[in-house]
Design a protein around this motif. Structure first.
Motif, PDB file in Angstrom:
ATOM      1  N   LEU A 116       0.812  -1.220   0.000  1.00  0.00           N
ATOM      2  CA  LEU A 116       0.000   0.000   0.000  1.00  0.00           C
ATOM      3  C   LEU A 116       0.845   1.269   0.000  1.00  0.00           C
ATOM      4  N   LEU A 117       2.115   1.160   0.333  1.00  0.00           N
ATOM      5  CA  LEU A 117       3.005   2.317   0.283  1.00  0.00           C
ATOM      6  C   LEU A 117       3.561   2.563  -1.118  1.00  0.00           C
ATOM      7  N   VAL A 118       3.310   1.648  -2.029  1.00  0.00           N
ATOM      8  CA  VAL A 118       3.735   1.824  -3.423  1.00  0.00           C
ATOM      9  C   VAL A 118       2.620   2.597  -4.134  1.00  0.00           C
ATOM     10  N   TRP A 119       2.869   3.872  -4.415  1.00  0.00           N
ATOM     11  CA  TRP A 119       1.805   4.720  -4.973  1.00  0.00           C
ATOM     12  C   TRP A 119       1.353   4.212  -6.338  1.00  0.00           C
ATOM     13  N   GLN A 120       2.235   3.549  -7.079  1.00  0.00           N
ATOM     14  CA  GLN A 120       1.860   3.039  -8.395  1.00  0.00           C
ATOM     15  C   GLN A 120       0.814   1.933  -8.285  1.00  0.00           C
ATOM     16  N   TYR A 121       0.665   1.357  -7.110  1.00  0.00           N
ATOM     17  CA  TYR A 121      -0.393   0.383  -6.857  1.00  0.00           C
ATOM     18  C   TYR A 121      -1.582   1.042  -6.160  1.00  0.00           C
ATOM     19  N   THR A 122      -1.304   1.855  -5.154  1.00  0.00           N
ATOM     20  CA  THR A 122      -2.356   2.396  -4.295  1.00  0.00           C
ATOM     21  C   THR A 122      -3.292   3.362  -5.030  1.00  0.00           C
ATOM     22  N   LEU A 123      -2.754   4.262  -5.839  1.00  0.00           N
ATOM     23  CA  LEU A 123      -3.623   5.215  -6.542  1.00  0.00           C
ATOM     24  C   LEU A 123      -4.589   4.514  -7.506  1.00  0.00           C
ATOM     25  N   PRO A 124      -4.120   3.579  -8.350  1.00  0.00           N
ATOM     26  CA  PRO A 124      -5.079   2.859  -9.187  1.00  0.00           C
ATOM     27  C   PRO A 124      -6.074   2.039  -8.358  1.00  0.00           C
ATOM     28  N   PHE A 125      -5.608   1.493  -7.232  1.00  0.00           N
ATOM     29  CA  PHE A 125      -6.496   0.718  -6.364  1.00  0.00           C
ATOM     30  C   PHE A 125      -7.632   1.588  -5.832  1.00  0.00           C
ATOM     31  N   LEU A 126      -7.311   2.791  -5.387  1.00  0.00           N
ATOM     32  CA  LEU A 126      -8.339   3.703  -4.869  1.00  0.00           C
ATOM     33  C   LEU A 126      -9.295   4.137  -5.981  1.00  0.00           C
ATOM     34  N   LEU A 127      -8.763   4.385  -7.171  1.00  0.00           N
ATOM     35  CA  LEU A 127      -9.619   4.723  -8.304  1.00  0.00           C
ATOM     36  C   LEU A 127     -10.526   3.547  -8.668  1.00  0.00           C
ATOM     37  N   ASN A 128      -9.989   2.336  -8.590  1.00  0.00           N
ATOM     38  CA  ASN A 128     -10.772   1.129  -8.855  1.00  0.00           C
ATOM     39  C   ASN A 128     -11.921   1.011  -7.849  1.00  0.00           C
ATOM     40  N   LEU A 129     -11.627   1.279  -6.581  1.00  0.00           N
ATOM     41  CA  LEU A 129     -12.681   1.228  -5.554  1.00  0.00           C
ATOM     42  C   LEU A 129     -13.740   2.298  -5.790  1.00  0.00           C
ATOM     43  N   SER A 130     -13.319   3.468  -6.253  1.00  0.00           N
ATOM     44  CA  SER A 130     -14.284   4.527  -6.572  1.00  0.00           C
ATOM     45  C   SER A 130     -15.195   4.100  -7.712  1.00  0.00           C
ATOM     46  N   ALA A 131     -14.619   3.426  -8.703  1.00  0.00           N
ATOM     47  CA  ALA A 131     -15.438   2.914  -9.812  1.00  0.00           C
ATOM     48  C   ALA A 131     -16.407   1.850  -9.317  1.00  0.00           C
ATOM     49  N   SER A 132     -15.998   1.076  -8.328  1.00  0.00           N
ATOM     50  CA  SER A 132     -16.911   0.074  -7.747  1.00  0.00           C
ATOM     51  C   SER A 132     -18.111   0.753  -7.101  1.00  0.00           C
ATOM     52  N   ALA A 133     -17.874   1.855  -6.413  1.00  0.00           N
ATOM     53  CA  ALA A 133     -18.984   2.608  -5.814  1.00  0.00           C
ATOM     54  C   ALA A 133     -19.901   3.145  -6.907  1.00  0.00           C
ATOM     55  N   ALA A 134     -19.319   3.652  -7.990  1.00  0.00           N
ATOM     56  CA  ALA A 134     -20.130   4.154  -9.109  1.00  0.00           C
ATOM     57  C   ALA A 134     -20.933   3.030  -9.744  1.00  0.00           C
ATOM     58  N   PHE A 135     -20.355   1.835  -9.790  1.00  0.00           N
ATOM     59  CA  PHE A 135     -21.072   0.684 -10.340  1.00  0.00           C
ATOM     60  C   PHE A 135     -22.321   0.378  -9.516  1.00  0.00           C
ATOM     61  N   PHE A 136     -22.189   0.411  -8.196  1.00  0.00           N
ATOM     62  CA  PHE A 136     -23.346   0.129  -7.352  1.00  0.00           C
ATOM     63  C   PHE A 136     -24.419   1.206  -7.495  1.00  0.00           C
TER      64      PHE A 136
END
Length: 142
Positions: free
Chosen positions: A59-79
């Motif tokens: 989670l400290l690797v921003w190249q993973y964490t930022l896309p992960f957070l954006l992915n979670l935001s898209a999941s909220a939009a999906f619901f």
């Protein structure tokens, strides 16, 4: 609430595009994390504490964490989109677009790709999405 009109489909396609892009980006970030971990490996401390440390390091690797957070935001939009679209249309369209856009974005990020199978698969996905959308429209007898 709408009945799965164009706006609902646009939301599903947008979510699928974001999921696909972030899948490819998260893979790149995870590979970077694995590379860093392999260079730092001194000893394996397995168990709950070792696993928690590895997750924290990921989670400290921003190249993973930022896309992960954006992915979670898209999941909220999906619901949210599910509230105005039939699930029988939302799930296949979103998953199909995710599949195709993951392949596209992975290729754009430089992952080795066999172009012919990807194009064939993406074409079949597009056909399937079109069939899902077309079958959801009310048909008027002529």
């Amino acid at each position: 609430m709408g009945g799965g009109g164009g706006e609902g489909i646009e939301k599903m396609v947008a979510v699928g595009l974001v999921w696909g892009a972030t899948n490819a980006l998260m893979r790149k970030g995870a590979l970077l994390w694995e590379h860093r971990q392999s260079q730092l490996r001194r000893s394996h401390h397995r168990g709950l504490l070792g696993t928690a440390r590895e997750w924290a390091a990921l989670l400290l690797v921003w190249q993973y964490t930022l896309p992960f957070l954006l992915n979670l935001s898209a999941s909220a939009a999906f619901f949210v989109a599910l509230g105005s679209s039939p699930i029988s249309l939302a799930v296949p369209v979103t998953n199909a677009v995710t599949f195709a856009s993951t392949a596209l974005f992975a290729a754009l990020l430089g992952e080795p790709t066999r172009l012919s199978p990807v194009l064939l698969g993406t074409s079949l996905v597009a056909l399937g999405v079109w069939l899902c959308i077309d079958s959801s429209k009310p048909h008027v007898p002529s």
